[in-house]
Design a protein around this motif. Sequence first.
Motif: not given
Length: 207
Positions: A135-136, A128-130, A188-195, A147-151
């Motif tokens: 919200y972080k 769902l990136a972009n 345009n943020a997508g969630v990724t896992a840090p090291s 949380i990502r809200f898509v309308t």
Amino acid sequence: MIGNAHFQCSEDKGAARSSPLPLEVDGGNKTTVQYRLFTMTFANQAQLAQLAVVNQAFSSGNDQFNAGTEYWYVQTGNLADLDSQDLSVSFVDFKPGSSFSPPSAGQTFSRHDGNDWTKITADTKDPLANQGALYKGTSSSGNTIYIRFVTTQNGGALDSITWYQLLPKDKDPARITPNGAFTRQASNAGVTAPSGQRAYFSTEDAS
């Protein structure tokens, strides 16, 4: 908060799903908490939504609320604030015997079955990136969550809500308790896992 419950993820090789999965959001102690009410408020004090997570079935006035169910009340007139406003989330627990008056809202929906938590990897990136507003913030456990809200296409209602959680590699995904300040991320943020961590997501259909 149930921080050590194991839920089936898309990568698990166990038995096929045979019963409803727990909801993604933690409703508190099922014995002492009748329902937990979350309130999501923008920085400008306009309300985005309220979410009631019901542990014990009860009736209030002419309304019946079922155990193991989320009830969403979305203020659709404020959805435009997703474009610019930060968000805060708070919750209150209500003991058995409490009443509940559903708030007036432009969009209401309920769901009684959770979804699998899907692991985000280098190959299976955030799908769902972009999309929507991301919200972080943190869960009551201290873990980072998003949380990502898509309308909908016309912006008049929510189409989906996606929850994300970042966890140490030795931890399994569990129900989350969003609490506190949530900062709006780049469009345009997508969630990724840090090291050293893993990222999981689960999407709710807002219909």
